[in-house]
Design a protein around this motif. Structure first.
Motif: not given
Length: 425
Positions: A147-173
């Motif tokens: 999906k991340k790489k697909m968004y790079e392609i789609m962003a060339k055609d429509v405004p895009m905002h990407i949210m970074e989702l942590p991939h661990m669930k520690r309190p810091v995440d």
């Protein structure tokens, strides 16, 4: 039915190609849904919406955009709808559940990418989905590499905002995701021109929580060990449309359906014969109009009573704390809730295994079907661990890998039929 072609033309859609999809959908819907017996009357609403799925809601969005409101398209349950609705924006899910769009995505992506990703890109780039044409911005998230790489392609055609989702669930995440939600809030303010305040976010949280409570009421009726008041196929349709619908209307209609289902339980009205084997489906999401697996399972002698995926319990499980009084605390409350979703993108992810085991108990299931869209690496790698945990708990499990085509339908029917037969032995 209203002729939607003028609207679709104004949206810049490929009308000729889109008509092919519109021509095929009614027959598919009739075969899957209208062939069922003793359906709840409340399903008439979702039948109506699906019959004009590219017309009714898009027409509403066109009207609201004319009033100055902004539309945000999303793909994932990790995007907090609360932020958008609090700034008078509109959230809509984006289509990605049909083989129809896959060839369009393969113009830009390798074939060995999951069909949901390819279909999502194809729907936008081939101009054959009105929801993709109506968005003022698309909100992506870093749940998987494809999906991340697909968004790079789609962003060339429509405004895009990407949210970074942590991939661990520690309190810091979790704290990090609260900061990411704050950044998203600034973006939404810029797009909508509406300032986010603690007061309007509190109302947005209450609204989306009310939708969660209503959907959860429907699922509660599916826990009854003796009576099954609604098919899994119908429950799936309700959940798929929930991603597109106005949140308040979704809550109202789900509550109305829940009223009917609760009465069905009281009257012992079931859509399946007594003794029908109860199945929990887990795995990758089932985006509209992907009804293939549900239809095969429920025409093979079994009933689906729960879905542990993004188009199931993940969408409504857990409420956001409504007691926070400042934006900072509200962002943290949102992060606390959304980080409880147990997606396979997390490591470690024992939470999903624990959740499946608990749901299997709560819904009194006889077996679990773990379905994986082809080339979805995260869920596929996690499958053996889930299978081992279920087998240790004495719960039969069947692992299935499939895509959107019907090429494997008969093979799946044979395997599922044998699995159901085994549950009866």
């Amino acid at each position: 039915m209203v002729d939607r072609h003028p609207m679709w033309k104004d949206l810049g859609m490929d009308l000729e190609t889109h008509d092919l999809l519109c021509d095929a959908l009614p027959a598919a819907f009739g075969d899957v849904f209208l062939s069922q017996e003793n359906r709840p009357e409340g399903m008439a609403f979702w039948d109506m919406v699906t019959a004009d799925v590219h017309g009714i809601r898009p027409a509403e969005l066109v009207e609201e955009r004319a009033k100055g409101r902004k539309v945000f398209g999303t793909f994932c349950t990790y995007v907090p709808d609360e932020i958008v609705v609090s700034c008078n924006g509109i959230v809509t899910g984006l289509c990605g559940g049909s083989q129809f769009w896959v060839p369009g995505g393969e113009k830009y992506l390798p074939t060995d990418v999951c069909p949901l990703i390819k279909a999502s890109l194809g729907a936008r780039m081939d101009r054959t989905c009105p929801f993709f044409r109506l968005v003022d911005e698309i909100v992506g998230e870093t749940t998987c590499d494809g999906k991340k790489k697909m968004y790079e392609i789609m962003a060339k055609d429509v405004p895009m905002h990407i949210m970074e989702l942590p991939h661990m669930k520690r309190p810091v995440d979790v704290r990090h995701f609260a900061e990411e939600i704050a950044l998203f809030a600034k973006n939404v303010e810029e797009v909508t021109g509406v300032a986010l305040t603690a007061e309007n976010l509190a109302e947005g949280i209450k609204l989306i929580n009310s939708r969660r409570r209503a959907l959860a009421r429907v699922y509660e009726t599916r826990k009854d060990p003796d009576t099954i008041p609604i098919s899994g196929t119908d429950a799936l349709l309700m959940m798929q449309i929930a991603f597109f619908d106005d949140p308040q209307r979704c809550a109202d209609m789900a509550n109305k359906l829940a009223d009917e289902l609760e009465q069905r339980l009281a009257d012992d009205v079931s859509v399946f014969p007594a003794g029908t084997k109860r199945i929990l489906v887990t795995g990758t999401p089932l985006a509209i109009p992907n009804w293939k697996l549900h239809h095969i399972i429920e025409t093979s002698g079994a009933a689906i009573v729960c879905e542990e995926n993004c188009t199931g319990t993940k969408f409504f499980a857990n409420l956001v704390d409504e007691g926070a009084a400042t934006l900072e605390d509200q962002f943290q409350a949102l992060a606390d809730r959304y980080m409880k979703i147990n997606c396979a993108c997390f490591t470690p992810n024992e939470g999903r295994i624990d959740e499946v085991l608990q749901l299997a108990e709560d819904y009194h299931v006889d077996g679990v079907i773990n379905q994986n869209l082809k080339f979805c690496t995260t869920f596929k790698v996690e499958a053996p661990s889930l299978e081992a945990a279920l087998e240790e708990a004495g719960i039969p499990v069947l692992n299935i890998e499939t895509d959107y085509t019907d090429n494997d339908a008969e093979q799946l029917r044979t395997r599922i039929g044998a699995f159901v037969e085994m549950l009866g032995e």
